[in-house]
Motif scaffolding. Structure first.
Motif, PDB file in Angstrom:
ATOM      1  N   ASN A   2       0.815  -1.219  -0.053  1.00  0.00           N
ATOM      2  CA  ASN A   2       0.122  -0.029  -0.123  1.00  0.00           C
ATOM      3  C   ASN A   2       0.803   1.228   0.040  1.00  0.00           C
ATOM      4  O   ASN A   2       2.226   1.267   0.271  1.00  0.00           O
ATOM      5  CB  ASN A   2      -0.953  -0.211   1.142  1.00  0.00           C
ATOM      6  CG  ASN A   2      -0.244   0.236   2.527  1.00  0.00           C
ATOM      7  OD1 ASN A   2       0.683   0.833   2.573  1.00  0.00           O
ATOM      8  ND2 ASN A   2      -0.893  -0.370   3.449  1.00  0.00           N
ATOM      9  N   LEU A   3       0.177   2.486  -0.018  1.00  0.00           N
ATOM     10  CA  LEU A   3       1.101   3.687  -0.255  1.00  0.00           C
ATOM     11  C   LEU A   3       1.907   3.792   1.143  1.00  0.00           C
ATOM     12  O   LEU A   3       2.964   4.500   0.979  1.00  0.00           O
ATOM     13  CB  LEU A   3      -0.014   4.694  -0.457  1.00  0.00           C
ATOM     14  CG  LEU A   3      -0.714   4.959  -1.657  1.00  0.00           C
ATOM     15  CD1 LEU A   3      -1.800   5.926  -1.843  1.00  0.00           C
ATOM     16  CD2 LEU A   3       0.291   5.061  -2.829  1.00  0.00           C
ATOM     17  N   ASP A   4       1.236   3.669   2.086  1.00  0.00           N
ATOM     18  CA  ASP A   4       1.944   4.022   3.475  1.00  0.00           C
ATOM     19  C   ASP A   4       3.670   2.954   3.364  1.00  0.00           C
ATOM     20  O   ASP A   4       4.450   3.445   3.807  1.00  0.00           O
ATOM     21  CB  ASP A   4       1.359   3.786   4.799  1.00  0.00           C
ATOM     22  CG  ASP A   4       0.346   4.853   4.947  1.00  0.00           C
ATOM     23  OD1 ASP A   4       0.504   6.072   4.352  1.00  0.00           O
ATOM     24  OD2 ASP A   4      -0.606   4.488   5.729  1.00  0.00           O
ATOM     25  N   GLU A   5       3.129   1.695   3.068  1.00  0.00           N
ATOM     26  CA  GLU A   5       4.168   0.784   3.168  1.00  0.00           C
ATOM     27  C   GLU A   5       5.473   1.228   2.203  1.00  0.00           C
ATOM     28  O   GLU A   5       6.682   1.104   2.097  1.00  0.00           O
ATOM     29  CB  GLU A   5       3.750  -0.400   2.818  1.00  0.00           C
ATOM     30  CG  GLU A   5       2.928  -1.103   3.815  1.00  0.00           C
ATOM     31  CD  GLU A   5       2.518  -2.493   3.451  1.00  0.00           C
ATOM     32  OE1 GLU A   5       2.200  -3.286   4.381  1.00  0.00           O
ATOM     33  OE2 GLU A   5       2.319  -2.731   2.405  1.00  0.00           O
ATOM     34  N   GLN A   6       4.757   1.571   0.836  1.00  0.00           N
ATOM     35  CA  GLN A   6       5.671   2.167  -0.216  1.00  0.00           C
ATOM     36  C   GLN A   6       6.632   3.356   0.131  1.00  0.00           C
ATOM     37  O   GLN A   6       7.614   3.556   0.001  1.00  0.00           O
ATOM     38  CB  GLN A   6       5.088   2.649  -1.564  1.00  0.00           C
ATOM     39  CG  GLN A   6       6.078   2.803  -2.596  1.00  0.00           C
ATOM     40  CD  GLN A   6       7.002   1.577  -2.993  1.00  0.00           C
ATOM     41  OE1 GLN A   6       6.788   0.511  -3.356  1.00  0.00           O
ATOM     42  NE2 GLN A   6       8.286   1.740  -3.106  1.00  0.00           N
TER      43      GLN A   6
END
Length: 85
Positions: A2-6
Motif C-alpha cells: 500500500n501507499l504507506d508501506e511504499q
C-alpha cells in the motif's frame, strides 16, 4: 504494497543509498526534495507545494491558505543540532 508501506520503503532507501546527505538542510527546496523522494510515483503532486487543503483520517494538514507563509518561517529558523543546543 500500500501507499504507506511504499513511502516507508522509499524513506529507507533515502537513508540507505545516502541520498539524504545531498538534500539541502533547512530550506523549502530541501523539504520538496524529501517529499519527492518519499512520494514520487505514488502521488502526482510529489515535490509540489500544494494549493488545496488535505487531511488523512482525522488529521488536517496545514491549511493551504497559510502554507507558503509557514514554509518561509520554517526556512528562516536558525539551524542547529541537538549537540549544539
Amino acid at each position: 504494497m500500500n501507499l504507506d508501506e511504499q513511502s516507508l520503503e522509499n524513506a529507507k532507501q533515502l537513508f540507505e543509498n545516502g541520498a539524504i546527505n545531498d538534500i539541502e538542510v533547512g530550506t523549502i527546496k530541501g523539504l520538496q526534495d524529501i517529499h519527492k523522494a518519499l512520494f514520487q510515483g505514488l502521488y502526482a503532486f510529489a515535490e509540489q507545494i500544494r494549493t488545496k487543503n488535505i487531511a488523512k483520517d482525522y488529521f488536517k494538514f496545514c491549511s493551504a491558505l497559510y502554507l507558503n507563509e509557514a514554509l518561509k518561517k520554517i526556512e528562516a529558523m536558525p539551524q542547529t543540532t541537538l549537540k549544539k543546543s
